[in-house]
Design an enzyme around this catalytic site. Structure first.
Site, PDB file in Angstrom:
ATOM      1  N   SER A 112       0.821  -1.204   0.000  1.00 14.71           N
ATOM      2  CA  SER A 112       0.000   0.000   0.000  1.00 14.71           C
ATOM      3  C   SER A 112       0.859   1.261   0.000  1.00 14.71           C
ATOM      4  O   SER A 112       1.935   1.308   0.604  1.00 14.71           O
ATOM      5  CB  SER A 112      -0.903   0.009   1.242  1.00 14.71           C
ATOM      6  OG  SER A 112      -1.545   1.260   1.399  1.00 14.71           O
ATOM      7  N   TYR A 135      -2.840   5.780  -4.731  1.00 14.36           N
ATOM      8  CA  TYR A 135      -3.958   6.709  -4.819  1.00 14.36           C
ATOM      9  C   TYR A 135      -3.516   7.890  -5.685  1.00 14.36           C
ATOM     10  O   TYR A 135      -2.334   8.205  -5.761  1.00 14.36           O
ATOM     11  CB  TYR A 135      -4.340   7.240  -3.432  1.00 14.36           C
ATOM     12  CG  TYR A 135      -4.682   6.194  -2.406  1.00 14.36           C
ATOM     13  CD1 TYR A 135      -5.921   5.567  -2.420  1.00 14.36           C
ATOM     14  CD2 TYR A 135      -3.769   5.848  -1.418  1.00 14.36           C
ATOM     15  CE1 TYR A 135      -6.245   4.621  -1.461  1.00 14.36           C
ATOM     16  CE2 TYR A 135      -4.083   4.905  -0.451  1.00 14.36           C
ATOM     17  CZ  TYR A 135      -5.323   4.289  -0.480  1.00 14.36           C
ATOM     18  OH  TYR A 135      -5.625   3.352   0.463  1.00 14.36           O
ATOM     19  N   LYS A 261      -8.737  -0.730  -8.998  1.00 17.65           N
ATOM     20  CA  LYS A 261      -9.383  -1.356  -7.844  1.00 17.65           C
ATOM     21  C   LYS A 261     -10.516  -0.470  -7.331  1.00 17.65           C
ATOM     22  O   LYS A 261     -10.306   0.692  -7.020  1.00 17.65           O
ATOM     23  CB  LYS A 261      -8.364  -1.587  -6.723  1.00 17.65           C
ATOM     24  CG  LYS A 261      -8.930  -2.221  -5.457  1.00 17.65           C
ATOM     25  CD  LYS A 261      -7.817  -2.441  -4.434  1.00 17.65           C
ATOM     26  CE  LYS A 261      -8.331  -3.094  -3.164  1.00 17.65           C
ATOM     27  NZ  LYS A 261      -9.181  -2.165  -2.375  1.00 17.65           N
ATOM     28  N   SER A 283     -14.605  -4.550  -6.330  1.00 22.08           N
ATOM     29  CA  SER A 283     -14.321  -4.291  -4.922  1.00 22.08           C
ATOM     30  C   SER A 283     -15.203  -3.172  -4.391  1.00 22.08           C
ATOM     31  O   SER A 283     -15.514  -2.219  -5.104  1.00 22.08           O
ATOM     32  CB  SER A 283     -12.846  -3.886  -4.760  1.00 22.08           C
ATOM     33  OG  SER A 283     -12.566  -3.443  -3.451  1.00 22.08           O
ATOM     34  N   HIS A 285     -14.102  -1.897  -1.433  1.00 22.30           N
ATOM     35  CA  HIS A 285     -13.128  -1.460  -0.424  1.00 22.30           C
ATOM     36  C   HIS A 285     -13.327  -2.212   0.890  1.00 22.30           C
ATOM     37  O   HIS A 285     -13.172  -1.662   1.988  1.00 22.30           O
ATOM     38  CB  HIS A 285     -13.218   0.050  -0.188  1.00 22.30           C
ATOM     39  CG  HIS A 285     -11.894   0.707   0.099  1.00 22.30           C
ATOM     40  ND1 HIS A 285     -11.178   1.388  -0.849  1.00 22.30           N
ATOM     41  CD2 HIS A 285     -11.149   0.774   1.230  1.00 22.30           C
ATOM     42  CE1 HIS A 285     -10.062   1.862  -0.332  1.00 22.30           C
ATOM     43  NE2 HIS A 285     -10.010   1.492   0.937  1.00 22.30           N
ATOM     44  N   ARG A 288     -15.656  -0.686   3.472  1.00 19.27           N
ATOM     45  CA  ARG A 288     -15.139   0.413   4.289  1.00 19.27           C
ATOM     46  C   ARG A 288     -15.473   1.789   3.727  1.00 19.27           C
ATOM     47  O   ARG A 288     -15.079   2.798   4.301  1.00 19.27           O
ATOM     48  CB  ARG A 288     -13.617   0.286   4.435  1.00 19.27           C
ATOM     49  CG  ARG A 288     -13.196  -0.920   5.224  1.00 19.27           C
ATOM     50  CD  ARG A 288     -11.686  -1.151   5.165  1.00 19.27           C
ATOM     51  NE  ARG A 288     -10.901  -0.090   5.753  1.00 19.27           N
ATOM     52  CZ  ARG A 288     -10.685   0.059   7.059  1.00 19.27           C
ATOM     53  NH1 ARG A 288     -11.241  -0.789   7.908  1.00 19.27           N
ATOM     54  NH2 ARG A 288      -9.923   1.035   7.513  1.00 19.27           N
TER      55      ARG A 288
END
Length: 388
Positions: A112, A135, A261, A283, A285, A288
């Protein structure tokens, strides 16, 4: 109850129970929790469980093969360790331990952007390439530099997260003081009892596991004095204005595989194909972000029917067993990602516990293949499922 503490973990949920005892409450809830009332979080696992396998007998299962090919790489099973923000806080230098376990298991590890260990440290584990998750940041120069660093350290697959235009409302984080930019380090005084109740974590990770900043963005956070500075910088840099045009730019500047994603809509899946993504991850997440949306088990077959023959489909959210891997293959995915399970296993016992958990998942998958009459994972289709 005391006797149960001595039993060996036999499932992903067993590792979760051990992790709950070993982690400070705020950190366990940060990993374990979801958005809002956690409706989608619960749906993710329940809907995979509701997908019924079709048992077939008297099929030669003496030569079973769980391996698949993904982006030209052979995986020992169709599983990827998903990117988890702050995953390295659950065990000392956690992402490094996870990369070692993934290498041994013959599957990819995805680091990540907001992991604890920087890509430079993770790349030293082995020559085996790892994936990197990114991101979109407001400063495109920083984005370009991160991409250059990733490529220089052997990353050939970029996972770009596209479902974080705004941060989901996570009740557990609010209750524990994790929300509002404080993070775990904002609780150093008010959470002192929590640390004292978890001395193993406090010593092994809290005292000996530093540095605790976000290693991948450390070069860009000027004069950072504590981890809260990293959180504040990251929050200020998340770009909520990202559109498909920005993905087209990313496709132009990133030479490797590009995987998007956060797809949960058929039209979005078609747009992902249009902009040239090599793959997409169905996905939500992990439940979340937006509570109340569909589970990934529900959306995967719809998206597979729409674009499955045009791109490489992956899925995450709620995968908890080898049986779930077979279900994911049957519904159209080439592989699945798990986030919470690998982090919980690390918390339960580091690299050794994660290695054990991955072995259990693989054995679960062998059982499912053998008893659905499809001994080769690459041959799994919807025929592996009971017709509804």
């Amino acid at each position: 109850m005391g006797q149960s503490l001595n039993l060996l973990p036999a499932s992903v949920d067993d590792f979760r129970r051990v992790a709950e005892r070993r982690l400070p409450r705020f950190l366990f809830d940060y990993i374990d929790g979801g958005a809002g009332a956690e409706v989608t979080l619960r749906r993710n696992t329940a809907d995979w469980e509701a997908v019924q396998l079709n048992q077939k007998v008297l099929v030669d299962a003496s030569r079973m093969d769980t391996s698949v090919e993904l982006f030209g790489q052979k995986l020992a099973m169709p599983l990827v360790l998903a990117p988890v923000g702050m995953g390295g806080m659950t065990a000392r230098r956690g992402e490094v331990q996870a990369k070692r376990a993934a290498d041994k298991a013959g599957i990819p590890f995805c680091l990540s952007t907001v992991g604890i260990c920087p890509m430079e440290e993770v790349s030293q584990v082995s020559p085996t390439p790892f994936w990197f998750q990114l991101y979109m940041l407001k400063d495109r120069g920083v984005v370009q530099d991160i991409l250059n660093r990733a490529a220089a350290h052997g990353v050939d697959t970029l996972v770009f997260t596209i479902d974080l235009a705004v941060l989901g409302t996570r009740y557990r984080d609010i209750r524990n003081g994790m929300a509002g930019g404080l993070g775990p380090w904002g609780r150093l005084r008010s959470g002192v009892i929590d640390y004292m109740l978890h001395p193993r974590w406090a010593v092994d990770v809290g005292l000996r596991g530093g540095p605790h900043g976000f290693g991948n963005i450390a070069p860009y956070v000027q004069q950072s004095k504590n981890p809260r500075d990293y959180l504040n910088w990251t929050g200020s840099q998340f770009d909520s204005s990202v559109t498909w045009t920005d993905i087209e730019w990313l496709r132009q500047v990133w030479p490797g595989k590009l995987v998007l994603k956060g797809i949960l809509d058929v039209a979005d899946a078609r747009d992902a194909v249009r902009v040239g993504a090599d793959g997409l991850i169905v996905s939500n997440h992990g439940g979340r972000q937006l509570d109340g949306v569909a589970s990934t088990a529900t959306m995967l077959p719809r998206i597979a029917d729409a674009v499955g023959d045009q791109t490489t489909l992956l899925v995450d959210g709620g995968i908890r067993s080898g049986q779930d891997l077979v279900r994911a293959l049957a519904l159209g995915a080439k592989a699945a990602l798990v986030g919470r399970p690998w982090v919980m296993a690390l918390a339960a016992g580091g690299e050794a516990a994660l290695t054990r958990m991955l072995g259990l998942i693989k054995q679960d998958m062998r059982t499912a293949l053998g008893l659905t009459g499809i001994p080769n994972a690459r041959d799994v289709t919807r025929a592996a499922l009971l017709e509804q």
